[in-house]
Design a protein around this motif. Structure first.
Motif, PDB file in Angstrom:
ATOM      1  N   GLY A   4       0.833  -1.194   0.000  1.00 43.02           N
ATOM      2  CA  GLY A   4       0.000   0.000   0.000  1.00 43.02           C
ATOM      3  C   GLY A   4       0.870   1.246   0.000  1.00 43.02           C
ATOM      4  N   LEU A   5       0.468   2.246  -0.775  1.00 40.30           N
ATOM      5  CA  LEU A   5       1.195   3.518  -0.856  1.00 40.30           C
ATOM      6  C   LEU A   5       0.216   4.625  -0.509  1.00 40.30           C
ATOM      7  N   VAL A   6       0.445   5.298   0.617  1.00 39.75           N
ATOM      8  CA  VAL A   6      -0.511   6.285   1.114  1.00 39.75           C
ATOM      9  C   VAL A   6       0.161   7.640   1.302  1.00 39.75           C
ATOM     10  N   GLY A   7      -0.672   8.657   1.407  1.00 38.87           N
ATOM     11  CA  GLY A   7      -0.184  10.018   1.606  1.00 38.87           C
ATOM     12  C   GLY A   7      -1.229  11.014   1.138  1.00 38.87           C
TER      13      GLY A   7
ATOM     14  N   ARG B 140       2.162  -4.806   3.321  1.00 43.77           N
ATOM     15  CA  ARG B 140       3.047  -3.768   3.844  1.00 43.77           C
ATOM     16  C   ARG B 140       2.519  -2.420   3.372  1.00 43.77           C
ATOM     17  N   VAL B 141       2.923  -1.358   4.074  1.00 44.80           N
ATOM     18  CA  VAL B 141       2.449  -0.013   3.742  1.00 44.80           C
ATOM     19  C   VAL B 141       3.633   0.943   3.707  1.00 44.80           C
ATOM     20  N   ALA B 142       3.687   1.761   2.649  1.00 47.21           N
ATOM     21  CA  ALA B 142       4.680   2.833   2.538  1.00 47.21           C
ATOM     22  C   ALA B 142       3.946   4.162   2.635  1.00 47.21           C
ATOM     23  N   VAL B 143       4.440   5.050   3.486  1.00 45.31           N
ATOM     24  CA  VAL B 143       3.833   6.367   3.676  1.00 45.31           C
ATOM     25  C   VAL B 143       4.684   7.397   2.947  1.00 45.31           C
ATOM     26  N   MET B 144       4.054   8.216   2.117  1.00 42.70           N
ATOM     27  CA  MET B 144       4.771   9.155   1.262  1.00 42.70           C
ATOM     28  C   MET B 144       4.425  10.592   1.639  1.00 42.70           C
ATOM     29  N   TYR B 145       5.457  11.446   1.643  1.00 42.76           N
ATOM     30  CA  TYR B 145       5.253  12.869   1.925  1.00 42.76           C
ATOM     31  C   TYR B 145       6.186  13.693   1.060  1.00 42.76           C
ATOM     32  N   LEU B 146       5.625  14.566   0.269  1.00 39.83           N
ATOM     33  CA  LEU B 146       6.378  15.499  -0.572  1.00 39.83           C
ATOM     34  C   LEU B 146       7.437  14.783  -1.422  1.00 39.83           C
ATOM     35  N   GLY B 147       7.024  13.655  -2.018  1.00 38.41           N
ATOM     36  CA  GLY B 147       7.895  12.943  -2.950  1.00 38.41           C
ATOM     37  C   GLY B 147       8.841  11.942  -2.324  1.00 38.41           C
ATOM     38  N   ASN B 148       8.819  11.810  -0.982  1.00 37.70           N
ATOM     39  CA  ASN B 148       9.705  10.871  -0.292  1.00 37.70           C
ATOM     40  C   ASN B 148       8.900   9.843   0.487  1.00 37.70           C
ATOM     41  N   ILE B 149       9.424   8.630   0.601  1.00 38.85           N
ATOM     42  CA  ILE B 149       8.830   7.642   1.506  1.00 38.85           C
ATOM     43  C   ILE B 149       9.403   7.905   2.897  1.00 38.85           C
TER      44      ILE B 149
ATOM     45  N   GLU C 283       2.057  -3.896  11.857  1.00 36.02           N
ATOM     46  CA  GLU C 283       3.014  -3.135  12.658  1.00 36.02           C
ATOM     47  C   GLU C 283       2.785  -1.636  12.509  1.00 36.02           C
ATOM     48  N   LEU C 284       2.543  -1.187  11.294  1.00 37.51           N
ATOM     49  CA  LEU C 284       2.369   0.250  11.057  1.00 37.51           C
ATOM     50  C   LEU C 284       1.133   0.774  11.771  1.00 37.51           C
ATOM     51  N   TYR C 285       0.028   0.036  11.690  1.00 41.38           N
ATOM     52  CA  TYR C 285      -1.207   0.515  12.317  1.00 41.38           C
ATOM     53  C   TYR C 285      -1.171   0.360  13.832  1.00 41.38           C
ATOM     54  N   ARG C 286      -0.365  -0.572  14.314  1.00 39.53           N
ATOM     55  CA  ARG C 286      -0.245  -0.753  15.765  1.00 39.53           C
ATOM     56  C   ARG C 286       0.728   0.241  16.379  1.00 39.53           C
ATOM     57  N   SER C 287       1.832   0.519  15.651  1.00 36.29           N
ATOM     58  CA  SER C 287       2.880   1.352  16.234  1.00 36.29           C
ATOM     59  C   SER C 287       3.535   2.236  15.179  1.00 36.29           C
ATOM     60  N   PRO C 288       2.827   3.265  14.693  1.00 37.47           N
ATOM     61  CA  PRO C 288       3.434   4.175  13.721  1.00 37.47           C
ATOM     62  C   PRO C 288       4.607   4.929  14.337  1.00 37.47           C
ATOM     63  N   GLY C 289       5.658   5.128  13.531  1.00 40.15           N
ATOM     64  CA  GLY C 289       6.854   5.770  14.063  1.00 40.15           C
ATOM     65  C   GLY C 289       7.021   7.211  13.652  1.00 40.15           C
ATOM     66  N   HIS C 290       6.664   7.559  12.433  1.00 37.49           N
ATOM     67  CA  HIS C 290       6.874   8.917  11.941  1.00 37.49           C
ATOM     68  C   HIS C 290       5.731   9.829  12.395  1.00 37.49           C
ATOM     69  N   PRO C 291       6.026  11.062  12.789  1.00 37.95           N
ATOM     70  CA  PRO C 291       4.960  11.988  13.211  1.00 37.95           C
ATOM     71  C   PRO C 291       3.898  12.205  12.145  1.00 37.95           C
ATOM     72  N   TYR C 292       4.281  12.167  10.873  1.00 37.92           N
ATOM     73  CA  TYR C 292       3.311  12.339   9.797  1.00 37.92           C
ATOM     74  C   TYR C 292       2.351  11.146   9.744  1.00 37.92           C
ATOM     75  N   THR C 293       2.888   9.939   9.898  1.00 35.89           N
ATOM     76  CA  THR C 293       2.044   8.747   9.925  1.00 35.89           C
ATOM     77  C   THR C 293       1.084   8.795  11.104  1.00 35.89           C
ATOM     78  N   LYS C 294       1.567   9.244  12.243  1.00 33.81           N
ATOM     79  CA  LYS C 294       0.700   9.352  13.424  1.00 33.81           C
ATOM     80  C   LYS C 294      -0.460  10.309  13.169  1.00 33.81           C
ATOM     81  N   ALA C 295      -0.166  11.410  12.480  1.00 31.14           N
ATOM     82  CA  ALA C 295      -1.221  12.379  12.171  1.00 31.14           C
ATOM     83  C   ALA C 295      -2.254  11.782  11.219  1.00 31.14           C
ATOM     84  N   LEU C 296      -1.795  11.022  10.224  1.00 28.42           N
ATOM     85  CA  LEU C 296      -2.723  10.369   9.299  1.00 28.42           C
ATOM     86  C   LEU C 296      -3.587   9.347  10.028  1.00 28.42           C
ATOM     87  N   MET C 297      -2.961   8.581  10.923  1.00 34.08           N
ATOM     88  CA  MET C 297      -3.699   7.567  11.671  1.00 34.08           C
ATOM     89  C   MET C 297      -4.765   8.188  12.566  1.00 34.08           C
ATOM     90  N   SER C 298      -4.474   9.364  13.111  1.00 33.03           N
ATOM     91  CA  SER C 298      -5.421   9.997  14.022  1.00 33.03           C
ATOM     92  C   SER C 298      -6.689  10.455  13.317  1.00 33.03           C
TER      93      SER C 298
END
Length: 325
Positions: free
Chosen positions: A46-49, A226-235, A243-258
């Motif tokens: 999955g590719l999200v952003g 698996r899931v890749a999170v993309m922001y401004l042209g970068n993963i 794992e990603l939905y249980r424990s997101p690591g990047h602040p941007y991913t956390k904001a999307l999850m919220s």
């Protein structure tokens, strides 16, 4: 250990600049910058952003559907696609097909559904003579449509039925990799689930591999391995779906999850509101590209560029953030 079906190394896509970018000293707009990942046979990545982060550009670059040259390396079943000429890649194109976001504009309104499918089969010499129509009708049945729809035009179908036709067209050449560019975002919620279930069934039946592009994380959760999170042209984060939905690591991913609605009455999730807007690719921030909007940013985030690196607790979970150990 399985070999990846497709492996991407340092892929960047830059569109020619206009007068505005030239005045800023740039040579163009970089929509995808130094992206690397791999997809295993039979897997769904999955590719999200947010809109405009480069997801569709990345998918079109892999399918060689862009009018600009991309930098980097792309290997498909070990073969270097980035070094292939157009004639050689034409044979390879059978293996990589795409399902587009808009199920209406992606279909030719002047051709019947059968004529569209037959054209693909005939041009690529999958069948000839009467076998062409037989193959087209089989494809319609495969995606849950009646054979009698062969002589109907796209405007005679609903949005969900048109998207099934788009899926049938993608399957006509027996591909190995299907790039799904937000295939359910234009559909009603009830129809979305039908299309997602169809894609999952086809994957099991035909052994397909998906790159599933979407901005709806609740949809991606149900179909992705698996899931890749993309922001401004970068993963910025890459991990297994659970794992990603249980424990997101990047602040941007956390904001999307919220922002994902909680399907239980009375339950609420603390919403993380990001400040400001997504920066323009013409004027990228220094250091971490997310730091102007990041609620956890520190002074060093404006100066140092983070790399997509595995975290200590889980080597399969990679995050591009200076604050994640």
């Amino acid at each position: 250990m399985k070999e990846p079906l497709i492996e991407v190394k340092g892929l960047s896509v830059t569109f020619p600049g206009n007068r505005r970018s030239a005045n800023r000293g740039g040579s163009g707009v970089t929509a995808v910058e130094d992206v690397s990942f791999s997809i295993m046979q039979g897997e769904t990545l999955g590719l999200v952003g947010e809109s405009g982060c480069g997801k569709t550009t990345l998918g079109r670059a892999l399918a060689r559907l862009l009018p600009v040259a991309a930098r980097g390396e792309v290997y498909f079943m070990g073969r270097p696609l980035h070094n292939m000429g157009e004639r050689e890649f034409r044979r390879q194109r059978r293996e990589i097909q795409m399902i587009f976001q808009d199920p209406f504009s992606s279909l030719n309104p002047r051709l019947t559904i059968g004529q569209m499918l037959a054209e693909v089969i005939r041009v690529h010499r999958i069948a000839s003579g009467k076998a062409i129509r037989m193959r087209a009708e089989e494809l319609l049945e495969t995606v849950g449509l009646d054979r009698a729809y062969y002589d109907r035009y796209p405007h005679e179908f609903s949005g969900g039925q048109r998207q099934r036709v788009g899926i049938a067209r993608a399957l006509a050449l027996n591909p190995r990799l299907v790039i799904c560019d937000e295939p359910v975002s234009a559909l009603d919620v009830s129809i979305q689930s039908q299309i997602i279930n169809l894609l999952r069934d086809l994957q099991k039946e035909l052994g397909l591999t998906y790159l599933f592009i979407a901005h709806d994380l609740s949809v991606v959760e149900h179909i992705s391995d698996r899931v890749a999170v993309m922001y401004l042209g970068n993963i910025v984060e890459l991990a297994g779906s659970d794992e990603l939905y249980r424990s997101p690591g990047h602040p941007y991913t956390k904001a999307l999850m919220s922002a994902i609605p909680v399907p239980e009455p009375g339950c609420r999730r603390e919403r993380i509101i990001l400040k400001g807007d997504v920066p323009s690719p013409l004027d990228r921030p220094s250091g971490c590209s997310f730091h102007p909007r990041c609620p956890e940013a520190e002074p060093r985030c404006a100066a140092e560029v983070p790399l997509l690196s595995p975290i200590a607790s889980d080597p399969s979970h990679a995050v591009s953030c200076l604050l994640v150990e």
